[in-house]
Design an enzyme around this catalytic site. Structure first.
Site, mmCIF file in Angstrom:
data_model
loop_
_atom_site.group_PDB
_atom_site.id
_atom_site.type_symbol
_atom_site.label_atom_id
_atom_site.label_comp_id
_atom_site.label_asym_id
_atom_site.label_seq_id
_atom_site.Cartn_x
_atom_site.Cartn_y
_atom_site.Cartn_z
ATOM 1 N N ASP A 42 0.801 -1.223 0.000
ATOM 2 C CA ASP A 42 0.000 0.000 0.000
ATOM 3 C C ASP A 42 0.833 1.271 0.000
ATOM 4 O O ASP A 42 2.043 1.241 -0.152
ATOM 5 C CB ASP A 42 -1.089 -0.023 1.074
ATOM 6 C CG ASP A 42 -0.538 -0.314 2.439
ATOM 7 O OD1 ASP A 42 0.620 0.029 2.672
ATOM 8 O OD2 ASP A 42 -1.284 -0.892 3.254
ATOM 9 N N LYS A 64 -4.194 3.537 -0.406
ATOM 10 C CA LYS A 64 -5.279 4.500 -0.242
ATOM 11 C C LYS A 64 -5.249 5.591 -1.301
ATOM 12 O O LYS A 64 -6.261 6.148 -1.653
ATOM 13 C CB LYS A 64 -5.172 5.157 1.139
ATOM 14 C CG LYS A 64 -5.214 4.135 2.249
ATOM 15 C CD LYS A 64 -6.221 4.509 3.310
ATOM 16 C CE LYS A 64 -6.581 3.357 4.203
ATOM 17 N NZ LYS A 64 -5.439 2.794 4.932
ATOM 18 N N MET A 179 -0.906 10.151 12.064
ATOM 19 C CA MET A 179 -2.147 10.516 11.370
ATOM 20 C C MET A 179 -2.813 11.754 11.967
ATOM 21 O O MET A 179 -4.041 11.817 12.011
ATOM 22 C CB MET A 179 -3.141 9.337 11.408
ATOM 23 C CG MET A 179 -2.605 8.094 10.753
ATOM 24 S SD MET A 179 -3.709 6.690 10.896
ATOM 25 C CE MET A 179 -3.338 6.102 12.524
HETATM 26 N N1 SAH Z 1 2.122 1.044 10.671
HETATM 27 C C1 SAH Z 1 2.672 2.354 10.417
HETATM 28 C C2 SAH Z 1 1.677 3.439 10.730
HETATM 29 C C3 SAH Z 1 0.496 3.419 9.810
HETATM 30 S S1 SAH Z 1 -0.659 4.685 10.135
HETATM 31 C C4 SAH Z 1 3.977 2.508 11.201
HETATM 32 O O1 SAH Z 1 4.291 1.682 12.055
HETATM 33 O O2 SAH Z 1 4.710 3.443 10.921
HETATM 34 C C5 SAH Z 1 -0.199 5.881 8.950
HETATM 35 C C6 SAH Z 1 0.523 7.041 9.602
HETATM 36 O O3 SAH Z 1 1.836 6.648 9.933
HETATM 37 C C7 SAH Z 1 0.700 8.251 8.735
HETATM 38 O O4 SAH Z 1 -0.449 9.058 8.701
HETATM 39 C C8 SAH Z 1 1.831 8.938 9.433
HETATM 40 O O5 SAH Z 1 1.388 9.586 10.586
HETATM 41 C C9 SAH Z 1 2.679 7.768 9.871
HETATM 42 N N2 SAH Z 1 3.760 7.459 8.933
HETATM 43 C C10 SAH Z 1 4.013 6.288 8.343
HETATM 44 N N3 SAH Z 1 5.145 6.355 7.606
HETATM 45 C C11 SAH Z 1 5.606 7.606 7.760
HETATM 46 C C12 SAH Z 1 6.742 8.294 7.282
HETATM 47 N N4 SAH Z 1 7.641 7.727 6.493
HETATM 48 N N5 SAH Z 1 6.910 9.576 7.666
HETATM 49 C C13 SAH Z 1 6.031 10.170 8.475
HETATM 50 N N6 SAH Z 1 4.947 9.580 8.938
HETATM 51 C C14 SAH Z 1 4.731 8.302 8.608
#
Ligand code: SAH
Length: 509
Positions: A42, A64, A179
């Site tokens: 995704d 998404k 998020m």
């Molecule tokens: N499972 C993921 C989180 C998924 S929810 C994890 O462990 O990182 C999605 C949110 O994760 C995004 O809205 C953002 O807040 C954050 N996110 C994921 N990858 C990111 C990145 N490379 N830089 C900044 N925020 C990130």
């Protein structure tokens, strides 16, 4: 219990793909990508990871951002169950860690209900790695010994929220939320109205660990306004607490020499890695847009015959790393004993080519001191010995300059030309890179051979505004000029490290 309809060989790996930096994938995650028949990935999973897949692996994007094609979570669950039941190895890649706000648990539950095999492969979460790449440790002996991670996605004004901001605001230590960019005003407002100090340091890290990472620093009281002013968008990790102060000292990622520069690499997919890694290590945001691909020569039989006779020559000349690869691929098919190459001496055009030869545990007898181009090699040979009646096998690309054959023949040598490979236009799998180039632009494009220039121009994609052009040496430079482009950086030493040094030097100015 496996259900009667499921095939025992099917398995679904729920893999954390890490936050973005291609190096932040676990070894187990990489193995799962290598083993996959189908990859289901995704939006937040860096597509760079897909390169580990074996050829022919099916790739399904369920992200998404696909807008019209968005698959609901139910549909994704159905899909992975169905594929696993078909007996496939399904690798489901999710950004960060699969079970931290990743809905991995729901997918696991569906797979369990369906009675198919699955494994969870944890990943490096953006919640911790994001701040770390902005120079912010989430815990620190001087500041805190507790970390709270929560989602900013829930509307804090809705009544049935499961988040208790009164507790979060008062909790000791660092708070990280994901998020939350769109709700910054409500979230920071809730913190303050529940007793948090508005001067508490805070940072947002956008596209953390990617080359395009951006960090916004402020306080609980100022962040909402800063987000608006900067037009700061998701995805970002928010970190609140005194640990943010550490950034002043340990902001390592964003202080590297090429940080903030988006650089396009146009070499073949197989070769791009070395250049991309060097640029990334210096902080650049690299777009890999392979414009060429290496294929077998039209007359493979003729090539095979010349390779078979290689031990009968006095010299073999290699003029590209691709030539070395193609030569030994054929050699290994024909011979099982490395000594079959005989006493032939080996000359190489430059260090990259020589390195490939040495990797075969063969010594390189001759290489130009500088000028790693055909003319340089001819000069080195000429100075080395009288070439009258000397038998030479030149391992070459199908389409290349004739300098070597012409000059050496002119000096009395007998040159056989082993056409080892063809360079053709790469057209596959470039959609993502092309879209990035069009949407985000680039600060620089790199060319490492005349064919990369020709094939890039063939794509008909205009260079983004202000995009600088860098190249590896005089032959490539001539191709650039032929197309009417202006050249900004030309490597003094005509090698990949030479090109990288020239680029670094250019941005230093
Ligand atoms: N499972 C993921 C989180 C998924 S929810 C994890 O462990 O990182 C999605 C949110 O994760 C995004 O809205 C953002 O807040 C954050 N996110 C994921 N990858 C990111 C990145 N490379 N830089 C900044 N925020 C990130």
């Amino acid at each position: 219990m496996a259900s009667a309809s499921s095939s025992p060989s099917g398995i679904c790996y729920l893999v954390g793909a890490g936050p973005g930096d291609p190096g932040l994938l676990t070894l187990k995650g990489k193995e799962c990508i290598e083993a996959a028949d189908v990859l289901v990935y995704d939006y937040l999973c860096n597509p760079e990871h897909l390169r580990h897949a074996k050829p022919g692996t099916e790739r399904l994007y369920v992200g998404k951002k696909a807008k019209d094609h968005t698959l609901t979570q139910d549909k994704i669950n159905e899909l992975i169950v169905k594929l696993t039941r078909e007996g496939k190895v399904v690798t489901r890649l999710k950004g960060g860690d699969p079970v931290l706000f990743g809905r991995g648990a729901e997918e696991a539950a569906e797979l369990a209900d369906a009675g198919v095999r699955f494994e969870i492969v944890p990943g490096i979460t953006s919640a911790i790695a994001g701040p770390a790449y902005a120079g912010i440790p989430v815990t620190h002996r001087d500041h805190c010994s507790q970390l709270t991670i929560f989602t900013g996605h829930e509307d804090p004004t809705k009544e049935e929220t499961s988040l208790d901001y009164a507790k979060i605001a008062k909790a000791d230590g660092t708070k990280v939320f994901l998020m939350g960019v769109e709700r910054m005003e409500e979230i920071t407002g809730k913190f303050i109205s529940n007793g948090a100090d508005p001067d508490t340091p805070m940072a947002l890290v956008r596209w953390a660990t990617h080359g395009c990472q951006q960090t916004l620093v402020g306080t609980l009281g100022t962040m909402a306004a800063k987000v608006k002013e900067a037009g700061f968008k998701a995805p970002a990790v928010a970190v609140v607490g005194n640990v943010v102060k550490e950034r002043a000292k340990i902001n390592w990622f964003e202080s590297r020499p090429l940080f903030g520069k988006r650089i396009v690499v146009t070499r073949t997919r197989q070769q791009a890695g070395v250049l991309s890694k060097k640029l990334r290590d210096l902080g650049a945001d690299v777009i890999e847009l392979p414009t060429i691909r290496i294929e077998e020569p039209t007359d493979l039989l003729a090539f095979g015959e010349l390779v078979q006779d290689c031990h009968t020559y006095e010299w073999i000349l290699f003029t590209s790393p691709n030539g070395v690869d193609a030569f030994f691929k054929m050699f290994d098919k024909l011979y099982t004993d490395a000594r079959s190459i005989g006493g032939v001496r080996i000359a190489c055009i430059g260090p990259g080519t020589a390195e490939k030869v040495r990797a075969r545990h063969l010594a390189v007898d001759l290489m130009p001191e500088k000028d790693f181009v055909a003319e340089g090699l001819v000069k080195a040979l000429k100075e080395h010995q009288n070439l009258e009646n000397v038998n030479i096998l030149w391992v070459r690309a199908q389409e290349t300059r004739e300098v070597i054959a012409n000059e050496l023949t002119g000096l009395g040598a007998i040159v056989d030309e082993a056409i080892a490979y063809r360079t053709v236009k790469e057209t596959e799998d470039n959609l993502e890179a092309l879209a990035r180039l069009k949407n985000e632009g680039a600060d620089m494009i790199t060319f490492t051979s005349a064919s990369t220039v020709d094939c890039f121009m063939d794509l008909g994609v205009p260079l983004p505004e202000g995009c600088k052009v860098a190249c590896i040496g005089p032959v490539t430079a001539a191709a650039i000029k032929k197309h009417g482009l202006s050249l900004d950086v030309n490597a003094e030493v005509n090698t990949i490290p030479g090109l990288v040094a020239a680029i670094e030097n250019y941005w230093k100015k």
